[in-house]
Design a protein around this motif. Structure first.
Motif, short mmCIF file in Angstrom:
data_model
loop_
_atom_site.label_atom_id
_atom_site.label_comp_id
_atom_site.label_asym_id
_atom_site.label_seq_id
_atom_site.Cartn_x
_atom_site.Cartn_y
_atom_site.Cartn_z
N SER A 269 0.83 -1.21 0.00
CA SER A 269 0.00 0.00 0.00
C SER A 269 0.87 1.26 0.00
O SER A 269 0.50 2.27 -0.61
N LEU A 270 2.02 1.22 0.66
CA LEU A 270 2.89 2.40 0.70
C LEU A 270 3.40 2.74 -0.70
O LEU A 270 3.37 3.90 -1.12
N VAL A 271 3.86 1.73 -1.43
CA VAL A 271 4.42 2.02 -2.75
C VAL A 271 3.31 2.41 -3.73
O VAL A 271 3.55 3.17 -4.69
N ARG A 272 2.09 1.93 -3.50
CA ARG A 272 0.97 2.39 -4.34
C ARG A 272 0.68 3.87 -4.07
O ARG A 272 0.35 4.62 -5.00
N TYR A 273 0.80 4.27 -2.82
CA TYR A 273 0.65 5.70 -2.50
C TYR A 273 1.74 6.51 -3.19
O TYR A 273 1.48 7.59 -3.74
N ILE A 274 2.97 6.00 -3.17
CA ILE A 274 4.07 6.71 -3.81
C ILE A 274 3.81 6.84 -5.31
O ILE A 274 4.05 7.91 -5.90
N ALA A 275 3.33 5.75 -5.93
CA ALA A 275 3.05 5.80 -7.37
C ALA A 275 1.94 6.80 -7.68
O ALA A 275 1.92 7.40 -8.77
N TRP A 276 1.00 7.00 -6.76
CA TRP A 276 -0.04 8.02 -6.95
C TRP A 276 0.51 9.42 -6.68
O TRP A 276 0.16 10.38 -7.36
N ALA A 277 1.39 9.53 -5.69
CA ALA A 277 1.88 10.85 -5.28
C ALA A 277 2.80 11.47 -6.32
O ALA A 277 2.84 12.70 -6.45
N ILE A 278 3.56 10.66 -7.06
CA ILE A 278 4.52 11.22 -8.01
C ILE A 278 3.84 12.08 -9.07
O ILE A 278 4.22 13.24 -9.26
N PRO A 279 2.84 11.56 -9.81
CA PRO A 279 2.17 12.45 -10.78
C PRO A 279 1.39 13.58 -10.10
O PRO A 279 1.23 14.66 -10.69
N ALA A 280 0.91 13.35 -8.87
CA ALA A 280 0.21 14.43 -8.16
C ALA A 280 1.17 15.59 -7.88
O ALA A 280 0.80 16.76 -8.02
N ILE A 281 2.40 15.27 -7.50
CA ILE A 281 3.40 16.33 -7.31
C ILE A 281 3.67 17.05 -8.63
O ILE A 281 3.86 18.27 -8.68
N GLY A 282 3.67 16.28 -9.73
CA GLY A 282 3.85 16.89 -11.04
C GLY A 282 2.75 17.88 -11.37
O GLY A 282 3.01 18.97 -11.91
N PHE A 283 1.51 17.52 -11.03
CA PHE A 283 0.40 18.45 -11.27
C PHE A 283 0.51 19.70 -10.40
O PHE A 283 0.14 20.81 -10.82
N VAL A 284 1.02 19.52 -9.18
CA VAL A 284 1.26 20.69 -8.32
C VAL A 284 2.27 21.63 -8.98
O VAL A 284 2.09 22.86 -9.01
N GLY A 285 3.34 21.05 -9.52
CA GLY A 285 4.32 21.87 -10.22
C GLY A 285 3.74 22.55 -11.44
O GLY A 285 4.09 23.70 -11.76
N THR A 286 2.83 21.84 -12.13
CA THR A 286 2.18 22.43 -13.31
C THR A 286 1.35 23.64 -12.91
O THR A 286 1.41 24.71 -13.54
N LEU B 84 8.77 24.89 -16.18
CA LEU B 84 8.54 24.18 -14.92
C LEU B 84 7.22 23.43 -14.96
O LEU B 84 7.14 22.26 -14.53
N ALA B 85 6.17 24.06 -15.48
CA ALA B 85 4.84 23.44 -15.51
C ALA B 85 4.85 22.14 -16.31
O ALA B 85 4.38 21.10 -15.85
N PHE B 86 5.40 22.19 -17.50
CA PHE B 86 5.38 21.01 -18.36
C PHE B 86 6.40 19.96 -17.91
O PHE B 86 6.14 18.76 -17.99
N ASN B 87 7.55 20.41 -17.45
CA ASN B 87 8.57 19.45 -17.00
C ASN B 87 8.09 18.65 -15.79
O ASN B 87 8.38 17.46 -15.67
N SER B 88 7.39 19.31 -14.86
CA SER B 88 6.92 18.61 -13.66
C SER B 88 5.97 17.47 -14.02
O SER B 88 6.10 16.35 -13.51
N THR B 89 5.02 17.74 -14.90
CA THR B 89 4.09 16.70 -15.31
C THR B 89 4.78 15.61 -16.10
O THR B 89 4.54 14.41 -15.90
N PHE B 90 5.67 16.00 -17.00
CA PHE B 90 6.39 15.03 -17.82
C PHE B 90 7.22 14.09 -16.96
O PHE B 90 7.15 12.86 -17.11
N VAL B 91 8.00 14.65 -16.04
CA VAL B 91 8.84 13.82 -15.17
C VAL B 91 7.99 12.91 -14.29
O VAL B 91 8.29 11.73 -14.11
N GLY B 92 6.91 13.46 -13.74
CA GLY B 92 6.04 12.67 -12.87
C GLY B 92 5.44 11.48 -13.58
O GLY B 92 5.42 10.36 -13.06
N LEU B 93 4.94 11.69 -14.79
CA LEU B 93 4.31 10.60 -15.53
C LEU B 93 5.34 9.53 -15.93
O LEU B 93 5.06 8.33 -15.85
#
Length: 286
Positions: free
Chosen positions: A183-200, A228-237
């Motif tokens: 469950s922890l790593v599933r949260y991490i997998a969800w959090a990574i693109p979420a952080i990217g959207f925050v950067g976007t 920054l906006a596009f790079n954050s989402t790109f890296v997160g995905l």
């Protein structure tokens, strides 16, 4: 089956939730401080120099260096989370491989043609339980627990079907525990693109704050924030895709462990169990 303690200082909680996160932070922050940020500054200086050259330097700006893509704070946090998840998956993979090696052990020790009777099951149960308590490698492992449960149930009920059911119950319970442990790593997998959207969102918002400068002709701040906006989402995905693949590998290994354990118990234990008939029981007593 004993449930492992999940206190704040227990290895099952502290290592993945705190230790591996701190390790990822130290490694990523060290890489950024030693190599990536200085490299990104050099590349930005070169970029401004090429832009000053006009069309002569435009061809040199076509390729984007990875240091420029992940230099901002949000991509850095995404890299930390991805590395944290990879360390966690490696930890789980090591645990699974360690349990799979137990399948090479001979816990039953049945001679060819020998059968396990209900009266013999208790002695085998006590002997194996003592060995498990002495050997730390066997403690809290799925295979010994399934064998002990089957032997205990067979002695108590004199039913081969009940013994097989005991193996199935232990295996299904461990399968649920293994699935829950991810469950922890599933949260991490969800959090990574979420952080990217925050950067976007942050990049677009900061870019709009410089809209007046862009109207006057200076678009450098706007393009920087949009980068920054596009790079954050790109890296997160991209990092999420990589992490999800390794989650699949680890989860497949855990499922294989449960199935192989059930097959081991069925072939080497349940299939050699025998409930004597009345005539055979009378012969044994006489």
């Amino acid at each position: 089956m004993k449930t492992r303690k999940k206190g704040l200082l227990s290895p099952d909680f502290f290592i993945p939730n705190v230790g591996l996160l701190l390790l990822a932070v130290v490694l990523v922050e060290g890489m950024y401080a030693v190599w990536l940020r200085p490299r990104a500054e050099v590349l930005m200086i070169e970029r401004r120099a090429y832009l000053a050259q006009g069309s002569a330097g435009a061809g040199k700006l076509q390729e984007r260096h990875i240091a420029l893509i992940i230099k901002d704070r949000e991509p850095e946090v995404e890299v930390v989370f991805c590395l944290w998840g990879m360390f966690f998956l490696a930890y789980k993979f090591f645990q699974t491989r360690r349990e799979q090696r137990l399948l090479e052990e001979d816990f039953i020790r049945v001679q060819p043609g020998e059968r396990i009777l209900p009266d013999d099951a208790l002695d085998r149960y006590k002997e194996l339980r003592e060995q498990v308590e002495r050997n730390s490698r066997w403690r809290d492992r799925l295979l010994p627990e399934c064998i002990l449960a089957a032997l205990h149930r067979f002695h108590a009920t004199s039913s081969i079907q009940d013994a097989a059911m005991a193996v199935k119950e232990r295996a299904e319970l461990r399968a649920d525990q293994l699935d829950s442990s991810l469950s922890l790593v599933r949260y991490i997998a969800w959090a990574i693109p979420a952080i990217g959207f925050v950067g976007t969102v942050r990049g677009i918002g900061d870019g709009l704050n410089h809209a007046e400068e862009a109207i006057k002709g200076d678009i450098s701040q706007v393009t920087s924030q949009l980068g920054l906006a596009f790079n954050s989402t790109f890296v997160g995905l991209m990092l999420c895709l990589v992490l999800m693949y390794f989650i699949h590998i680890v989860q497949s290994g855990q499922e294989e462990l449960v199935m192989d354990t059930q097959a081991y118990c069925r072939d080497r234990l349940v299939d050699v169990m025998k409930v004597p008939t009345k005539d055979e029981s009378a012969g044994i007593l006489s």
